[in-house]
Design an enzyme around this catalytic site. Structure first.
Site, PDB file in Angstrom:
ATOM      1  N   GLN A  26       7.835  -4.544  -4.599  1.00 62.04           N
ATOM      2  CA  GLN A  26       6.891  -4.443  -5.722  1.00 62.04           C
ATOM      3  C   GLN A  26       7.273  -3.307  -6.665  1.00 62.04           C
ATOM      4  O   GLN A  26       7.558  -2.194  -6.219  1.00 62.04           O
ATOM      5  CB  GLN A  26       5.465  -4.205  -5.221  1.00 62.04           C
ATOM      6  CG  GLN A  26       4.462  -4.345  -6.353  1.00 62.04           C
ATOM      7  CD  GLN A  26       3.047  -3.948  -5.973  1.00 62.04           C
ATOM      8  OE1 GLN A  26       2.792  -2.806  -5.610  1.00 62.04           O
ATOM      9  NE2 GLN A  26       2.124  -4.882  -6.066  1.00 62.04           N
ATOM     10  N   GLY A  86      -5.226  -5.633   3.197  1.00 68.26           N
ATOM     11  CA  GLY A  86      -4.733  -4.270   3.046  1.00 68.26           C
ATOM     12  C   GLY A  86      -5.346  -3.333   4.067  1.00 68.26           C
ATOM     13  O   GLY A  86      -4.861  -3.183   5.196  1.00 68.26           O
ATOM     14  N   ARG A  87      -6.483  -2.755   3.697  1.00 69.01           N
ATOM     15  CA  ARG A  87      -7.046  -1.665   4.494  1.00 69.01           C
ATOM     16  C   ARG A  87      -7.356  -2.041   5.934  1.00 69.01           C
ATOM     17  O   ARG A  87      -7.211  -1.215   6.839  1.00 69.01           O
ATOM     18  CB  ARG A  87      -8.302  -1.126   3.788  1.00 69.01           C
ATOM     19  CG  ARG A  87      -7.972  -0.382   2.492  1.00 69.01           C
ATOM     20  CD  ARG A  87      -9.211  -0.145   1.662  1.00 69.01           C
ATOM     21  NE  ARG A  87      -9.785  -1.398   1.193  1.00 69.01           N
ATOM     22  CZ  ARG A  87     -10.990  -1.509   0.646  1.00 69.01           C
ATOM     23  NH1 ARG A  87     -11.733  -0.427   0.495  1.00 69.01           N
ATOM     24  NH2 ARG A  87     -11.438  -2.679   0.240  1.00 69.01           N
ATOM     25  N   LYS A 125       0.721  -9.224  -8.763  1.00 68.46           N
ATOM     26  CA  LYS A 125      -0.530  -8.856  -8.100  1.00 68.46           C
ATOM     27  C   LYS A 125      -1.375  -8.095  -9.118  1.00 68.46           C
ATOM     28  O   LYS A 125      -0.896  -7.157  -9.758  1.00 68.46           O
ATOM     29  CB  LYS A 125      -0.250  -7.978  -6.889  1.00 68.46           C
ATOM     30  CG  LYS A 125      -1.522  -7.448  -6.253  1.00 68.46           C
ATOM     31  CD  LYS A 125      -1.233  -6.820  -4.909  1.00 68.46           C
ATOM     32  CE  LYS A 125      -2.488  -6.264  -4.291  1.00 68.46           C
ATOM     33  NZ  LYS A 125      -2.914  -5.000  -4.904  1.00 68.46           N
ATOM     34  N   CYS A 135      -2.871  -1.417 -10.108  1.00 69.84           N
ATOM     35  CA  CYS A 135      -3.140  -0.090  -9.584  1.00 69.84           C
ATOM     36  C   CYS A 135      -4.089   0.698 -10.491  1.00 69.84           C
ATOM     37  O   CYS A 135      -3.819   0.891 -11.669  1.00 69.84           O
ATOM     38  CB  CYS A 135      -1.839   0.688  -9.428  1.00 69.84           C
ATOM     39  SG  CYS A 135      -2.163   2.322  -8.771  1.00 69.84           S
ATOM     40  N   ASN A 150      -7.605 -11.519  -2.473  1.00 72.40           N
ATOM     41  CA  ASN A 150      -7.492 -10.194  -1.855  1.00 72.40           C
ATOM     42  C   ASN A 150      -8.779  -9.400  -2.119  1.00 72.40           C
ATOM     43  O   ASN A 150      -9.349  -9.477  -3.191  1.00 72.40           O
ATOM     44  CB  ASN A 150      -6.270  -9.456  -2.445  1.00 72.40           C
ATOM     45  CG  ASN A 150      -6.196  -7.989  -2.055  1.00 72.40           C
ATOM     46  OD1 ASN A 150      -6.122  -7.118  -2.909  1.00 72.40           O
ATOM     47  ND2 ASN A 150      -6.209  -7.706  -0.770  1.00 72.40           N
ATOM     48  N   GLY A 151      -9.187  -8.663  -1.083  1.00 71.85           N
ATOM     49  CA  GLY A 151     -10.324  -7.769  -1.242  1.00 71.85           C
ATOM     50  C   GLY A 151     -11.352  -7.912  -0.143  1.00 71.85           C
ATOM     51  O   GLY A 151     -12.012  -8.943  -0.014  1.00 71.85           O
ATOM     52  N   ASP A 152     -11.415  -6.857   0.702  1.00 67.39           N
ATOM     53  CA  ASP A 152     -12.489  -6.694   1.694  1.00 67.39           C
ATOM     54  C   ASP A 152     -12.412  -7.605   2.917  1.00 67.39           C
ATOM     55  O   ASP A 152     -13.397  -7.704   3.649  1.00 67.39           O
ATOM     56  CB  ASP A 152     -13.883  -6.881   1.057  1.00 67.39           C
ATOM     57  CG  ASP A 152     -14.154  -5.896  -0.068  1.00 67.39           C
ATOM     58  OD1 ASP A 152     -13.371  -4.951  -0.228  1.00 67.39           O
ATOM     59  OD2 ASP A 152     -15.153  -6.094  -0.781  1.00 67.39           O
ATOM     60  N   MET A 170       0.848  -1.207   0.000  1.00 67.47           N
ATOM     61  CA  MET A 170       0.000   0.000   0.000  1.00 67.47           C
ATOM     62  C   MET A 170       0.875   1.245   0.000  1.00 67.47           C
ATOM     63  O   MET A 170       1.643   1.476   0.938  1.00 67.47           O
ATOM     64  CB  MET A 170      -0.926   0.005   1.233  1.00 67.47           C
ATOM     65  CG  MET A 170      -2.054  -1.002   1.150  1.00 67.47           C
ATOM     66  SD  MET A 170      -3.177  -0.882   2.554  1.00 67.47           S
ATOM     67  CE  MET A 170      -2.257  -1.718   3.834  1.00 67.47           C
TER      68      MET A 170
HETATM   69  C1  LIG Z   1      -3.763   3.418   0.539  1.00 70.49           C
HETATM   70  C2  LIG Z   1      -3.652   2.299  -0.435  1.00 70.49           C
HETATM   71  C3  LIG Z   1      -2.502   2.175  -1.199  1.00 70.49           C
HETATM   72  C4  LIG Z   1      -2.363   1.111  -2.097  1.00 70.49           C
HETATM   73  N1  LIG Z   1      -1.190   0.968  -2.795  1.00 70.49           N
HETATM   74  C5  LIG Z   1      -0.984  -0.169  -3.525  1.00 70.49           C
HETATM   75  C6  LIG Z   1       0.290  -0.462  -4.097  1.00 70.49           C
HETATM   76  O1  LIG Z   1       1.258   0.294  -3.938  1.00 70.49           O
HETATM   77  N2  LIG Z   1       0.427  -1.602  -4.812  1.00 70.49           N
HETATM   78  C7  LIG Z   1      -0.618  -2.486  -5.000  1.00 70.49           C
HETATM   79  O2  LIG Z   1      -0.442  -3.525  -5.645  1.00 70.49           O
HETATM   80  N3  LIG Z   1      -1.820  -2.233  -4.458  1.00 70.49           N
HETATM   81  C8  LIG Z   1      -2.025  -1.125  -3.715  1.00 70.49           C
HETATM   82  N4  LIG Z   1      -3.230  -0.930  -3.084  1.00 70.49           N
HETATM   83  C9  LIG Z   1      -4.274  -1.974  -3.198  1.00 70.49           C
HETATM   84  C10 LIG Z   1      -4.159  -2.981  -2.026  1.00 70.49           C
HETATM   85  O3  LIG Z   1      -2.937  -3.688  -2.093  1.00 70.49           O
HETATM   86  C11 LIG Z   1      -5.323  -4.005  -2.056  1.00 70.49           C
HETATM   87  O4  LIG Z   1      -5.288  -4.704  -3.274  1.00 70.49           O
HETATM   88  C12 LIG Z   1      -6.681  -3.338  -1.911  1.00 70.49           C
HETATM   89  O5  LIG Z   1      -6.676  -2.360  -0.885  1.00 70.49           O
HETATM   90  C13 LIG Z   1      -7.789  -4.377  -1.611  1.00 70.49           C
HETATM   91  O6  LIG Z   1      -7.519  -5.075  -0.443  1.00 70.49           O
HETATM   92  P1  LIG Z   1      -8.260  -4.712   0.966  1.00 70.49           P
HETATM   93  O7  LIG Z   1      -9.741  -4.756   0.708  1.00 70.49           O
HETATM   94  O8  LIG Z   1      -7.791  -5.773   1.919  1.00 70.49           O
HETATM   95  O9  LIG Z   1      -7.815  -3.335   1.341  1.00 70.49           O
HETATM   96  C14 LIG Z   1      -3.401   0.147  -2.231  1.00 70.49           C
HETATM   97  C15 LIG Z   1      -4.544   0.285  -1.467  1.00 70.49           C
HETATM   98  C16 LIG Z   1      -4.683   1.336  -0.565  1.00 70.49           C
HETATM   99  C17 LIG Z   1      -5.927   1.426   0.266  1.00 70.49           C
END
Ligand SMILES: Cc1cc2nc3c(=O)[nH]c(=O)nc-3n(C[C@H](O)[C@H](O)[C@H](O)COP(=O)(O)O)c2cc1C
Length: 345
Positions: A72, A228-229, A141, A102, A204-206, A19
């Site tokens: 990454q 992630g979040r 990813k 992204c 991945n996701g949510d 992230m």
């Molecule tokens: C603040 C933020 C920054 C992110 N930066 C990246 C990143 O640098 N590279 C990447 O592959 N995904 C990035 N993502 C996506 C996350 O890796 C992840 O795929 C996405 O948030 C969904 O997962 P979650 O629902 O668990 O948050 C970012 C997400 C957030 C919220």
């Protein structure tokens, strides 16, 4: 056990998602302490690495206690990606991950990130160029596809495996979706259950609770999940999921003492890595998350975000610890923020 090339991970590993502006070394340290099995750096621009941009180089900093750790990169040019893979190799991470997911406009319009989802041939060429230029295990990813009419992840997975990637993490949304709607894991499961796919597939996701993690593990059969979040301000999510999967019991939420302790460690690491000025400034956005749920915490938070030295912040944290001693913060659902409304990423 799950293996990414020679890297051995425990059964059903929990991965900390890359992230930007979040998964830096200070944040990774507190996630590692709480059970993240594999972590990634923020994404790093391949063009930036080649230009020797300070910001990009700084993101290459990794530490032994973080292993296994992946770096990454993203980019839309084969030569730049191959060259930057060689630069990445010099700092000896455990693996190199390519971002094809992204959705940010500045990245997509350059053909990088999820922009590549529109052009699978390019995606395959970029991946092959990276695989050929490094001896590191290469992983990818990505998202389900560009939009609802091109959810091509099944083809993508086969073709990327054929050019040598060692694992695939899939965010269950399309690029067009950004963060809207719910992540769709059914297509992730299809990739996982394709008999041609031999590499680990991570969903991945949510994911925001131990219950959801276990339900998705059972329903979709993925090799592990990436979070992630839900880890932002709540690195305990990793240990809570592990405990729940192993025992069926829910761990009590972190105590006030633990919250303050982890906040202090995050702060310390932030100063060590970013220096006294940037370290203090960038820590400001984290206090509210760590102290969420304490009554009248606003007053402390408002003070914390104006302080300029570590000693001053430590003194306020001491005060919080004393004033709220023994206070139990009720478990509240982890708030999954739509980051595109709040910040540019
Ligand atoms: C603040 C933020 C920054 C992110 N930066 C990246 C990143 O640098 N590279 C990447 O592959 N995904 C990035 N993502 C996506 C996350 O890796 C992840 O795929 C996405 O948030 C969904 O997962 P979650 O629902 O668990 O948050 C970012 C997400 C957030 C919220």
């Amino acid at each position: 056990m799950v293996k990414i090339d020679q890297i051995e991970l425990p059964d059903f590993p929990l991965l900390l998602a890359p992230m930007e502006d979040v998964s830096d070394p200070p944040f990774r340290a507190v996630c590692k302490d709480n059970g993240a099995d594999l972590m990634y750096t923020e994404f790093i621009s391949s063009e930036g690495l080649i230009r020797d941009a300070i910001k990009s180089r700084h993101k290459l900093d990794i530490f032994d206690y973080e292993r296994p750790i992946g770096i990454q990169i993203f980019g839309g040019d084969e030569e730049a990606m191959a060259l930057s893979a060689r630069i990445v190799e010099t700092v000896n991470p455990d693996l190199l991950d390519i971002n094809f997911g992204c959705p940010v406009k500045k990245v997509v319009t350059k053909g990088a990130g999820a922009g590549v989802l529109k052009d699978i041939d390019l995606m395959v060429r970029l991946t092959e160029a990276v695989v050929k230029s490094t001896s590191l295990p290469v992983t990818v990813k990505t998202r389900l596809g560009w939009d609802d009419n091109s959810r091509n992840i099944e083809e993508v997975a086969e073709r990327l495996q054929d050019v040598g990637i060692k694992a695939l993490a899939i965010h269950g949304r399309t690029r067009a979706q950004m963060y809207k709607g719910e992540a769709d894991w059914t297509l992730i499961a299809k990739v996982k259950n394709n008999p041609r796919i031999r590499i680990p597939v991570f969903g991945n996701g949510d994911i925001d609770s131990p219950q959801k993690a276990l339900a998705y593990k059972e329903r979709y059969g993925v090799d592990g999940i990436m979070i992630g979040r839900a880890a932002i301000g709540y690195p305990w999510i990793f240990r809570e999921i592990k405990h729940y999967i192993n025992t069926g019991e829910t761990l009590p939420p972190p105590t006030l003492e633990e919250r303050v302790e982890v906040c202090r460690k995050h702060l310390r690491k932030s100063l060590e890595w970013k220096g006294p000025v940037v370290g203090i400034n960038e820590m400001r956005r984290h206090y509210a998350n760590y102290l969420k749920g304490l009554p009248n915490i606003k007053e402390y938070r408002n003070r914390l975000v104006t302080l300029k030295t570590m000693e001053e912040v430590e003194a306020v944290l001491d005060e919080v610890q004393q004033n709220y001693e023994g206070f139990v913060i009720e478990r509240t659902p982890i708030e999954i923020i739509n980051y595109h409304e709040k910040c540019p990423v």
